[in-house]
Design an enzyme around this catalytic site. Structure first.
Site, PDB file in Angstrom:
ATOM      1  N   HIS A 585       0.849  -1.196   0.000  1.00  0.00           N
ATOM      2  CA  HIS A 585       0.000   0.000   0.000  1.00  0.00           C
ATOM      3  C   HIS A 585       0.881   1.241   0.000  1.00  0.00           C
ATOM      4  O   HIS A 585       1.898   1.303   0.690  1.00  0.00           O
ATOM      5  CB  HIS A 585      -0.902  -0.013   1.247  1.00  0.00           C
ATOM      6  CG  HIS A 585      -1.831   1.158   1.327  1.00  0.00           C
ATOM      7  ND1 HIS A 585      -2.744   1.471   0.348  1.00  0.00           N
ATOM      8  CD2 HIS A 585      -1.975   2.101   2.308  1.00  0.00           C
ATOM      9  CE1 HIS A 585      -3.421   2.552   0.712  1.00  0.00           C
ATOM     10  NE2 HIS A 585      -2.958   2.956   1.906  1.00  0.00           N
ATOM     11  N   ASP A 602      -3.454   8.856   4.130  1.00  0.00           N
ATOM     12  CA  ASP A 602      -3.682   7.441   3.837  1.00  0.00           C
ATOM     13  C   ASP A 602      -5.083   7.324   3.230  1.00  0.00           C
ATOM     14  O   ASP A 602      -6.090   7.594   3.900  1.00  0.00           O
ATOM     15  CB  ASP A 602      -3.574   6.601   5.118  1.00  0.00           C
ATOM     16  CG  ASP A 602      -3.690   5.108   4.839  1.00  0.00           C
ATOM     17  OD1 ASP A 602      -3.821   4.729   3.644  1.00  0.00           O
ATOM     18  OD2 ASP A 602      -3.672   4.337   5.809  1.00  0.00           O
ATOM     19  N   CYS A 653      -4.195   3.164  -4.923  1.00  0.00           N
ATOM     20  CA  CYS A 653      -3.513   3.847  -3.822  1.00  0.00           C
ATOM     21  C   CYS A 653      -2.307   4.643  -4.305  1.00  0.00           C
ATOM     22  O   CYS A 653      -1.997   5.721  -3.777  1.00  0.00           O
ATOM     23  CB  CYS A 653      -3.078   2.838  -2.757  1.00  0.00           C
ATOM     24  SG  CYS A 653      -2.008   1.515  -3.392  1.00  0.00           S
TER      25      CYS A 653
END
EC number: 3.4.22.-
Length: 697
Positions: A585, A602, A653
């Site tokens: 990620h 995030d 992401c």
């Protein structure tokens, strides 16, 4: 028969008989018919010659006298009645005239009631004596031909014929035996024509087209029988004006296919009362009803007059009445009406406008309803008392004016006027207040500013920022470039080489679809952000670590990255971007030296608590190593951002992290969403290959 054909050619009317012509009998018409007996002329030989010279002598001496010829003027009625009205004077050589012994119309009309009656018509040619009437000659200029009427039997006709003839026997042209009275025959034929017309031409509404079928609603090609040039089918009220000549249409072809406009109604249904009333759109046309009823009566009279049926058999159809409408019980109606009056009487005290209502104002439908009830009450004597009470109740209801069309506006007129005046006052007050507010807005703001300055609080006026299009349209070359980068080919094909980083086709392919971004794409994009800030002073100064920086700090400590900044002072930059790779990620950390804050972005927000302490420890160690002083974090804000765009899948992401860094480099709050990811993937391909970012301040 040859005699009749020769004479009929001289008359334009085909229905007139040959002996009704107005012209004198010529020499050609003297030919003997097959039924005429030959008569010898008395003046033959020397006697005839003597008579000829004597006639010439007499005619020359008597020039003042005029020889006249009498020709009968005959008028034919519609039912072919033959009547002799009078004669006119004309010169004739033989003085022989056409007469007939038919009886006049009134006598023959009265004779139609006899059943076994035989009339013989003898058409003769005879010398006629002229009776000169001076009075009539002055008025009309005609001579009257008197015919004696005789009884209606063969013997009486022969006797009257013998009385009228002179010494010479008249020439009988032909004899005709009439077994039925002429008038009755004509009525029977006319009624037969009407029945033929009804069978051939059913009564159809005028608004139905001849080229369409009302049942199937499909287009049908017109046939010769349905030509629009033909006259419109007449209604039943005008059938009596039609005869046998114009009933049949000889232009019609039996082989032509006829469109079924409406279902044909048999003739027997025309006598039913129920079929004579037609409703169109739930509105009864009284004029059409009267026409149908009159047509029905006319047909019934024709049936009786033709002798086909007896009057007693037809009387059952005439006396047949329609079924009465099913009505509710009178007691139920009275009970409902009384309850309604009780309710209205109780509400009259609350509605004073009803008391002042004139009782004459009622709706037409209510008047018609009450009148219909009155008609039914008169027809049914057993319920007359109940309907009388009901009419009284209905009249009381109508007197209240409940159904008046003008009740509503008059009832609420005063309240409407008051509310309208109140609304106008409020609108005027609002207009005055708004005008005063616009004039004194600047003065009030200035007063507030002065009072706040006295308290030590300064209010700065807002500066309108320039609107920036964050999602501008890509140029035309971008589509071709993206197609080339994402198409098949050599994966090691190099597209761009800058910032000591080479970008190949396989690297750009990670931006297509839902692929994960690799390190080369993220590092190259962050270097584009730094390069933009170096070239334009309006952007904050940006420094970006590579994707391996955070991994070394966590795994190897500060010593592994100490030499990375030996030639760079990170404290001299405004913003430091730190890409964070958490195994599978991507995230982004932003260190803003000018505003003293450390923010962690995030897109999945998994609650990571190790990133921010690690970055704070790095800044403390870097300050001791480069500045030889401890880092002072008083006034700093260190937090993980929560109110940020969130990704809705597990593959975007990397794109989210790059865009977080780009928006933070302009010190703007990110406003993109998951639906903008396909756009940003194409845009990043174009920006990387062209080595220039499209976003501006």
């Amino acid at each position: 028969m040859s005699r009749r054909s020769d004479l009929s050619d001289k008359d334009s009317q085909s229905r007139k008989r040959h002996w009704l012509t107005d012209q004198a009998v010529t020499n050609e018409e003297k030919e003997q018919s097959p039924t005429k007996r030959t008569r010898k002329t008395k003046s033959q030989g020397l006697g005839g010659l003597f008579n000829t010279f004597f006639g010439m002598f007499v005619s020359s001496n008597s020039g003042e006298k005029e020889k006249t010829e009498v020709s009968g003027e005959v008028q034919v009625q519609e039912d072919d009645e033959i009547i002799v009205e009078g004669t006119t004077r004309r010169v004739a050589e033989n003085k022989k005239y056409m007469i007939f012994l038919n009886e006049d119309a009134p006598v023959r009309a009265n004779a139609g009631s006899e059943e076994n009656e035989v009339i013989i018509e003898k058409h003769v040619q005879k010398n006629v004596e002229i009776r000169n009437d001076e009075e009539k000659q002055e008025v009309q200029g005609d001579l009257v031909l008197t015919l004696s009427s005789s009884p209606k039997s063969p013997k009486n006709l022969e006797k009257s014929f013998e009385v009228q003839q002179d010494d010479e026997e008249p020439d009988v042209l032909f004899e005709k035996v009439v077994k039925t009275p002429n008038k009755q025959l004509q009525e029977a034929r006319r009624f037969q024509n009407e029945l033929i017309f009804l069978n051939d031409n059913p009564d159809t509404p005028d608004d139905v087209s001849v080229i369409s079928d009302s049942r199937s609603k499909e287009f049908i090609s017109p046939t010769p029988d349905d030509s629009v040039s033909r006259p419109i089918t007449p209604s039943l009220s005008s059938l009596s004006n039609y005869t046998s000549n114009n009933v049949r249409d000889y232009w019609r072809r039996n082989s032509a296919k006829k469109p079924e406009v409406l279902r044909r109604v048999p003739v027997r249904h025309q006598f039913k009362h129920s079929t004579s009333v037609r409703k169109m759109n739930t509105i009864i046309d009284l004029k059409k009803i009267k026409n149908h009823l009159s047509s029905r009566d006319r047909l019934l009279q024709g049936v009786v007059a033709s002798g086909q049926y007896e009057a007693k058999a037809i009387s059952g159809i005439v006396e047949k009445k329609p079924k009465k409408m099913q009505r509710t019980s009178s007691t139920d109606i009275l009970a409902r009406a009384k309850n309604k009056i009780a309710e209205l009487g109780g509400s009259r005290s609350n509605t004073p406008s009803l008391l002042s209502r004139e009782p004459s104002i009622i709706i037409d439908s209510e008047e018609s309803t009450s009148s219909s009830y009155r008609q039914h009450a008169r027809s049914n004597s057993s319920e007359s008392d109940s309907y009388r009470k009901l009419n009284d109740i209905l009249s009381q209801i109508n007197s209240l004016g409940i159904g008046s069309a003008y009740r509503g506006p008059q009832r609420y007129q005063n309240s409407y006027q008051l509310s309208k005046q109140k609304e106008d006052k409020l609108l005027e007050e609002a207009r005055i207040r708004e005008g005063h507010r616009s004039q004194t807005r600047g003065d009030r703001l200035e007063d507030v500013r002065k009072r706040l300055e006295l308290q030590g609080i300064a209010i700065r006026p807002k500066v309108e920022k320039k609107k920036v299009d964050d999602f501008m349209a890509l140029p035309d070359a971008a589509d071709a470039l993206v197609e080339r980068a994402w198409s098949g080919g050599n994966p090691n094909e190099q597209f761009v080489d800058a910032f000591s980083i080479q970008i190949c086709k396989k690297d750009l392919a990670t931006l297509s679809g839902l692929h994960w971004l690799n390190d080369e794409i993220i590092n190259f994009y962050l270097q584009l952000i730094c390069d933009r800030s170096n070239g334009d002073s309006k952007y904050p100064k940006i420094y970006a670590f590579n994707t391996f920086f955070y991994s070394n700090i966590v795994s190897k400590g500060y010593a592994s990255v100490k030499r990375w900044t030996r030639k760079v002072d990170i404290f001299a930059f405004d913003i430091v971007l730190v890409p964070v790779h958490l195994g599978m990620h991507w995230c982004m950390a932003v260190i803003d030296m000018g505003e003293k804050k450390i923010e962690f972005y995030d897109s999945l927000y998994d609650g990571n608590t190790a990133v921010l302490p690690a970055l704070r420890g790095y800044l403390e160690a870097e300050s001791l190593d480069k500045k030889k002083t401890a880092m002072n974090f008083s006034g700093w804000t260190i937090q993980q951002m929560t109110d940020i765009p969130r990704q809705q899948n597990g593959s975007d992401c990397g794109v989210f992290s790059c865009q977080f860094g780009e928006w933070a480099s302009r010190r703007t709050t990110p406003r993109f969403t998951q639906k903008n990811m396909p756009y940003y993937r194409k845009r990043m391909v174009y920006e990387i290959v062209s080595k220039k970012l499209l976003a501006t301040i």
